[in-house]
Design a protein around this motif. Structure first.
Motif, PDB file in Angstrom:
ATOM      1  N   ASN A 195       0.805  -1.228   0.000  1.00  0.00           N
ATOM      2  CA  ASN A 195       0.000   0.000   0.000  1.00  0.00           C
ATOM      3  C   ASN A 195       0.829   1.265   0.000  1.00  0.00           C
ATOM      4  O   ASN A 195       0.643   2.155   0.806  1.00  0.00           O
ATOM      5  CB  ASN A 195      -0.942  -0.003   1.215  1.00  0.00           C
ATOM      6  CG  ASN A 195      -1.897  -1.177   1.130  1.00  0.00           C
ATOM      7  OD1 ASN A 195      -2.421  -1.475   0.054  1.00  0.00           O
ATOM      8  ND2 ASN A 195      -2.099  -1.870   2.232  1.00  0.00           N
TER       9      ASN A 195
ATOM     10  N   GLU B 232       4.599   5.464  -6.918  1.00  0.00           N
ATOM     11  CA  GLU B 232       4.366   4.505  -8.007  1.00  0.00           C
ATOM     12  C   GLU B 232       5.572   3.585  -8.236  1.00  0.00           C
ATOM     13  O   GLU B 232       5.434   2.390  -8.488  1.00  0.00           O
ATOM     14  CB  GLU B 232       4.051   5.266  -9.289  1.00  0.00           C
ATOM     15  CG  GLU B 232       3.271   4.415 -10.274  1.00  0.00           C
ATOM     16  CD  GLU B 232       2.982   5.194 -11.548  1.00  0.00           C
ATOM     17  OE1 GLU B 232       3.262   4.655 -12.616  1.00  0.00           O
ATOM     18  OE2 GLU B 232       2.527   6.348 -11.427  1.00  0.00           O
TER      19      GLU B 232
ATOM     20  N   ARG C  56       5.696   1.018  -5.671  1.00  0.00           N
ATOM     21  CA  ARG C  56       4.616   0.036  -5.860  1.00  0.00           C
ATOM     22  C   ARG C  56       5.023  -0.985  -6.926  1.00  0.00           C
ATOM     23  O   ARG C  56       4.794  -2.177  -6.799  1.00  0.00           O
ATOM     24  CB  ARG C  56       3.326   0.753  -6.265  1.00  0.00           C
ATOM     25  CG  ARG C  56       2.094  -0.077  -5.940  1.00  0.00           C
ATOM     26  CD  ARG C  56       0.785   0.664  -5.923  1.00  0.00           C
ATOM     27  NE  ARG C  56       0.613   1.622  -6.981  1.00  0.00           N
ATOM     28  CZ  ARG C  56       0.423   2.935  -6.781  1.00  0.00           C
ATOM     29  NH1 ARG C  56       0.377   3.412  -5.562  1.00  0.00           N
ATOM     30  NH2 ARG C  56       0.260   3.744  -7.799  1.00  0.00           N
TER      31      ARG C  56
END
Ligand code: HEM
Length: 449
Positions: A234, A238, A241
């Motif tokens: 979470n 970006e 992630r």
């Protein structure tokens, strides 16, 4: 500037020092360190270097950290750990470490106290009436369960833990034997040892894969867990992630499984061993912990009331640092201790030897926990490095202190520890520095005395 550091004595033709290292690593590096603050080793035809001085080591780990990567020993762990935070380098390491750090700060660790206390209480209660218990495997099972439960919200079954306990040593010993052989040579040899090594890695990765999958499936049903997987999945950023796909989550899981299970049990075991060898100090610590309820009092505050217990753990980490031997490799031409080291130079250091330096520590081989009671003011900070230093220091340091302290407290509140008569305990260096022979200990219930 002298051309090269002095050569460690007894280099043999062709193999250099490889046979000596293979025979008894602890003894070899302790003797080699007497050569000079920075000396030279021959591994086959290749030069490697050995740091024996704490200031030089600190310089490598902290001041000049950017000039080194982790080097040859760590490469061999990649088959198991992939690019997990222990092996990651550069920007990727920086991003992963920054993401994970909050999970290892004091407020988070306080959240793990319950689990640490619950598992260690169950362990010591299961010993009741046993007489003699082999402590090291007990501590290994405990630490494995605790790290996976607290960081990954996953309860391992007895069979899962048994698999880790039996396969991890095969992998570690394979890595260390590969240390004496170039990886390409090891991989090319059709030996049973190589097969066992890769089979064990396959089994551990399959176990990790299943446990991560179960945890992710549970996530889809129940949502937020506030554990390390949650943190990695979470992220707002970006790039981070994208970094943390399913494969990377598995790498991190296996990294923490390895780092959290192969180290803390050693600290617990050596502390118990040293207390068994020094019954008068054991009694003083027992008086200190008598009647203390860590959970009720809030661990951080309560541990401040246990200075002797903390000093015992510290002294045991000085005498028997679980991660006793490590290295770095130069990324560019570098100067160290007045010598020029070319790019790609492998630099080794034995924390075991550095923390027993007679120039720093009075009675360096003696167990004297009281030396730390004033905060150890007379010893330089750079001469106590069981958790490393700088940007690559141990992320789990505080976790390990609390887990070790809680476990020792639970053990000592219930049992007197003594070694079986005539037992000679020696360290073995397969992976972490652990007591050979699993440390069988005679336990006597405190209340019965
Ligand atoms: C007494 C117990 C422990 C000792 C002595 C220890 C020691 C170390 C050392 C010396 C390093 C640095 C390695 C280097 O400089 O190359 C390290 C790194 C690391 N340790 Fe520990 N460790 C312990 C417990 C733990 C625990 C309980 C965890 C996890 C919960 C953990 C996770 C890690 C990780 C992930 C790294 C890599 C950090 C990075 O590179 O950013 N360790 N440990």
């Amino acid at each position: 500037m002298a051309v090269k550091p002095p050569l460690v004595p007894n280099a043999k033709p062709i193999v250099g020092h490889a046979l000596g290292i293979f025979k008894d690593q602890l003894e070899f590096f302790s003797e080699a360190a007497l050569t000079a603050p920075l000396s030279r080793l021959k591994i086959g035809w290749t030069d490697a270097y050995l740091i024996a001085n704490h200031e030089l080591l600190y310089h490598v780990l902290v001041n000049d950290a950017k000039k080194y990567d982790k080097g040859v020993q760590y490469e061999r762990a990649r088959a198991l750990l992939g690019n997990g935070v222990l092996l990651a380098e550069g920007d990727f390491h920086f991003r992963q470490r920054r993401l994970m750090q909050p999970m290892f700060n004091k407020p988070s660790i306080d959240d793990y106290v319950d689990a640490m206390h619950r598992y260690s209480t169950a362990m010591v209660e299961s010993w009741s009436g046993s007489g003699v218990v082999s402590l090291y495997p007990e501590f290994y099972r405990l630490a494995t369960r605790v790290v996976i439960d607290t960081l990954f919200s996953t309860r391992m079954t007895d069979a899962d833990v048994a698999l880790v306990q039996s396969r991890m040593p095969v992998v570690i010993s394979g890595m260390q034997k590969r240390g004496a052989l170039p990886t390409k040579v090891f991989d090319a040899l059709p030996t049973p040892e190589k097969r066992a090594f890769y089979t064990a890695i396959g089994e551990l990765r399959a176990l990790g894969d299943r446990l991560v999958e179960e945890r992710l499936a549970a996530d889809r049903e129940t949502g937020a867990w506030a554990d390390l997987i949650d943190v990695l999945l979470n992220v707002d950023d970006e790039v981070a992630r994208r970094d943390n796909d399913r494969a990377q989550i598995l790498n991190e899981f296996l990294t923490f499984l390895t780092a959290g299970s192969e180290t803390t049990p050693s600290a617990m075991a050596w502390s118990c061993y040293l207390l068994a060898r020094h019954p008068e100090i054991q009694e003083q610590v027992r008086e200190e912990v008598a009647g203390l309820d860590l959970v009720a009092e809030g661990t951080a505050q309560a541990l401040q009331r246990l200075p002797l217990l903390q000093a015992v753990v510290k002294e045991s980490l000085r005498l028997y640092p679980p991660v006793w031997f490590l290295g770095r490799r130069t990324l560019a031409p570098t100067t160290l201790g007045g010598y020029a080291l070319p790019t790609g130079s492998q630099v080794f250091y034995s924390v075991y030897t550095i923390q027993r330096d007679p120039a720093i520590y009075d009675d360096p081989d003696e167990f004297k926990p009281h030396r730390w009671l004033d905060g150890g003011k007379k010893y330089p900070r750079t001469a106590f490095l069981p958790f490393g230093a700088g940007v690559r220091n141990c992320i789990g340091e505080h976790f390990a202190w609390i887990e070790t302290s809680i476990t020792l407290l639970n053990v000592l509140q219930r049992y007197h520890l003594s070694l079986a008569p005539g037992q000679q305990v020696r360290p073995t260096t397969m992976g972490s520095l652990v007591p050979a022979g699993d440390l069988p200990m005679r336990l006597e219930s405190v209340v019965k005395r």
